[in-house]
Design a protein around this motif. Structure first.
Motif, short mmCIF file in Angstrom:
data_model
loop_
_atom_site.label_atom_id
_atom_site.label_comp_id
_atom_site.label_asym_id
_atom_site.label_seq_id
_atom_site.Cartn_x
_atom_site.Cartn_y
_atom_site.Cartn_z
N PRO A 41 0.82 -1.22 0.00
CA PRO A 41 0.00 0.00 0.00
C PRO A 41 0.85 1.27 0.00
CG PRO A 41 0.13 -0.92 2.20
CD PRO A 41 0.86 -1.87 1.31
N VAL A 42 0.24 2.34 -0.45
CA VAL A 42 0.85 3.66 -0.34
C VAL A 42 0.85 4.04 1.14
CG1 VAL A 42 0.41 6.10 -0.82
CG2 VAL A 42 0.13 4.39 -2.63
N VAL A 43 1.95 4.60 1.62
CA VAL A 43 2.04 4.96 3.05
C VAL A 43 1.64 6.43 3.22
CG1 VAL A 43 3.60 5.21 5.00
CG2 VAL A 43 3.91 3.33 3.40
N THR A 44 0.74 6.68 4.14
CA THR A 44 0.39 8.07 4.44
C THR A 44 1.31 8.53 5.58
OG1 THR A 44 -1.86 7.63 3.76
CG2 THR A 44 -1.49 9.66 4.99
N VAL A 45 2.40 9.19 5.19
CA VAL A 45 3.45 9.57 6.15
C VAL A 45 2.86 10.40 7.28
CG1 VAL A 45 5.67 10.77 6.37
CG2 VAL A 45 5.10 9.58 4.25
N SER A 46 1.95 11.29 6.92
CA SER A 46 1.44 12.24 7.91
C SER A 46 0.56 11.58 8.97
CB SER A 46 0.66 13.35 7.19
OG SER A 46 -0.19 12.78 6.22
N ASP A 47 0.21 10.31 8.76
CA ASP A 47 -0.62 9.62 9.77
C ASP A 47 0.22 8.72 10.68
OD1 ASP A 47 -2.82 10.76 8.72
OD2 ASP A 47 -3.56 8.98 7.66
#
Lengths: 465, 241
Positions: B81-87
């Motif tokens: 999956p794409v990682v949501t860095v800000s989370d």
């Protein structure tokens, strides 16, 4: 838009005044806490606490030694000699602690000093300011330490020597001695600040070291060998039978020479052990720790070397006393029984004090090192290096050399008086265990000293975010 | 939003990122997309928000609002999956910085007691690679960056340009998706600065990584594919870049 009127008159010129006026004024200005900076408060508080601890411990040790010196003429006049020896053992860790506190206070103004140079302050003004500031912090810390010593007297007075608690009154020092210690601490801080300032170039662009740590020289071995030969010669003179005074002088001289040899060889031994391990280590924290030790073995030794003599004496005297304790009670007269019990207490006390001083010294030294390397710690955090790994590396850089020092000192003592130690292990295992546990506890003290600086690392790393 | 385009593959996609410190808005609704094989310069006056944006993109800080997404690594399974860095939490962002990003700072910030090769090998060792393998790989990088034969030198024994090359090697050894450089040539003279930029660009772009450079230097920015200009926490010329 109307142009504001510019102040075109000539700026005020400085009046001819005292040469100490400007540095004092700058010290007063720069001592103001920076807004929101717990780090800046720590810069002032840490050396203050370090000087307080050093002063309180110095006064307590001095009080004990002076008390025992007053026991001259006691039924057993060995007390003054043994107390003097214990005091001498504690001189090195005490000096290390005082010097570490002084280095911390002299060290922490780099950015401000460079800014002042940029604004035109002379190198002399900036140096004078650093020395004054260190001396003032030391003075404040020493006063605080005197208070601590006073508060702790009833507790220390509970210790039992000569068959009864010594009492707080026996440990009261004369005001003259207290003033002398406070003045000595202040002078030590000023002297250390002078030396620190001499080692750096404070330019408008920053503060940098004049040169790297001096390399270890092979001639240290030669000097150490010569001193040992001299000491053996002096021992022969002593055995030939001379006056009590000559024997005492020879004994004290021999002891001082021993400490001197230790300080010459200690860094070499530490460097040799670190060098033998550095190629084989596998984890980053061990690698960083060993490289830090190798960067300046002398500085590492200054931090941990204070326990070498303590360990040596603890093993020799502890084994001897352990064997004596096996003598049936009926075979010893009462004064001798009390004396041996007191000496056992004295050994444990000396070990505890010695390690306590090293722990304080390590804590102070580590605090200074964290501030020195603040940018580096921040960058390692940004790179994603776990903070735990940085902490482990810092701990190992202190505890590994400390462990080597303890082990080498214990081994050397064990080899030199092998029959005594061997017998003690067999016949008085409880005494040997007490000494061993005291040493382990001492290492625990030092671990606490390093651990106490963790909040500073967290504060420094937190500034990266 | 598609993660692949006709020319490049997007590696970082920041959408409407805002960063506030109390009442100060360091970043106000900035959207940036960075592709693999691309060098992007971020310019602006002091306080314009360029370093804050770099910190948000690199997961050093969490933005007050908005999202920063990171594509799966090169060659990874398509199902990743794409990682949501800000989370992500602090520990996960640290891991991301360690494994997916490289950093070069103005002062190098290398460990002075370690040798050049030990410094360069450090990220690999931290990631659990054996010391021998890590140092071998780091030595290859040092040689590729023109530092062959200097592996055992301490940082203090190297020139400023050489030390910065060690820092670049340290940033490249774990083949990061993105290399973030904050004023990487700020402490160097113009000739050395030019050499260091060449090394930084070649080493990152040639292996398909992306380079994000914060700089004040127009000459440095001119060597990048794209320049983002920030002013008062906003991208000049619109919220998207």
């Amino acid at each position: 838009m109307r142009t504001p009127t510019l102040p075109l008159d000539a700026p005020p010129r400085p009046a001819a005044g005292s040469r100490w006026g400007l540095p004092l004024l700058l010290v007063a200005h720069l001592s103001r806490p920076r807004p929101g900076g717990s780090g800046s408060r720590a810069v002032l508080i840490l050396p203050l606490v370090a000087f307080a601890a050093a002063t309180a411990l110095t006064l307590t040790v001095l009080a004990g030694v002076i008390m025992f010196l007053g026991w001259e003429g006691h039924e057993l006049d060995i007390y003054p000699t043994v107390a003097g020896l214990a005091g001498a053992i504690l001189v090195i860790p005490l000096l290390s602690l005082g010097a570490a506190a002084a280095r911390l206070s002299a060290h922490r103004r780099d950015d401000r000093l460079a800014t002042l140079r940029l604004l035109g302050a002379t190198s002399g003004t900036v140096s004078a300011m650093t020395v004054m500031e260190s001396a003032m912090i030391a003075f404040g810390g020493a006063l605080l330490g005197t208070l601590l010593y006073g508060v702790g007297l009833p507790l220390v007075g509970l210790l039992s020597f000569g068959g009864a608690p010594i009492g707080a009154a026996a440990l009261m020092l004369s005001p003259l001695v207290i003033v002398g210690v406070v003045a000595g601490m202040t002078a030590l801080a000023a002297l250390s600040a002078v030396l620190s300032v001499r080692r750096v170039v404070i330019s408008p662009l920053g503060v940098r070291m004049r040169r790297d740590a001096p390399p270890l020289r092979r001639w240290h071995f030669v000097v150490a060998g010569a001193v040992i030969l001299l000491a053996v010669g002096a021992l022969q003179v002593m055995q030939a039978g001379t006056s009590l005074l000559v024997m005492r002088v020879t004994f004290i001289g021999g002891f001082a020479a021993g400490i001197g040899v230790l300080n010459l060889l200690g860094p070499l031994v530490i460097a040799a052990i670190a060098r033998s391990q550095v190629k084989r280590v596998k984890t980053p924290e061990r690698l960083i720790a060993l490289r830090q030790v190798l960067e300046s073995p002398a500085a590492t030794w200054r931090q941990v070397g204070g326990v070498a003599v303590t360990c040596f004496v603890a093993v020799v005297a502890g084994s001897g006393l352990g064997l004596i304790s096996q003598v049936p009670n009926g075979d010893l007269d009462e004064p001798s029984r009390v004396l041996f019990s007191d000496m056992s207490t004295g050994i444990v006390l000396t070990i505890a004090m010695s390690f306590l001083m090293v722990a304080c010294s390590v804590g102070v030294g580590q605090a200074a090192a964290v501030y020195d390397r603040a940018d580096l710690y921040r960058s390692l955090h940004l790179l994603g290096m776990p903070d735990l790994m940085v902490s482990r590396a810092r701990r190992r850089a202190v505890l590994a050399p400390l462990r080597w020092t303890v082990i080498v000192s214990v081994l050397v003592a064990g080899v030199l008086v092998f029959p005594l130690v061997g017998l003690a292990v067999v016949l008085a295992p409880l005494s040997v265990l007490t000494i061993a546990l005291s040493l382990v506890g001492g290492v625990g003290f030092v671990w606490l000293g390093v651990w106490a600086t963790e909040p500073i690392v967290r504060a420094v790393v937190g500034a990266a975010e | 939003m598609p993660w692949t385009g006709p020319m490049h593959t997007v590696v970082i996609d920041a959408i409407n990122v805002t960063q506030s410190f109390g009442h100060t808005h360091a970043l106000s609704g900035v959207s940036v997309r960075i592709s693999r094989g691309e060098a992007v310069a971020m310019m602006g006056t002091s306080g314009s928000g360029k370093t804050t944006l770099l910190h948000c993109l690199a997961g050093i800080t969490q933005p007050t609002s908005g999202t920063v997404r990171l594509a799966p690594p090169i060659g990874a399974a398509a199902s990743l999956p794409v990682v949501t860095v800000s989370d992500l939490g602090d520990g996960e962002r640290s891991r991301l910085r360690r494994e997916r990003f490289g950093f070069v700072f103005q002062q190098g910030l290398l460990l002075p007691e370690l040798t050049a090769v030990e410094n360069a090998a450090l990220p690999l060792m931290v990631a659990g690679i054996s010391r021998t393998a890590a140092q071998q790989h780091a030595a290859h990088w040092l040689a590729a960056l023109g530092l062959g034969g200097l592996e055992d030198r301490r940082i203090g024994q190297l020139s400023g340009g050489q030390a910065q090359r060690v820092a670049i090697a340290r940033a490249q050894v774990n083949a990061p998706d993105v290399v973030f450089a904050d004023e990487p040539t700020g402490a160097l003279d113009s000739t050395t600065s030019d050499e260091v930029m060449t090394v930084l660009l070649d080493s990152t772009i040639d292996r398909g990584g992306a380079l994000v450079v914060v700089t004040h230097d127009e000459a440095v920015a001119a060597r990048c594919h794209r320049v983002l200009r920030l002013c008062d926490g906003r991208l000049v010329g619109g919220p998207h870049a």
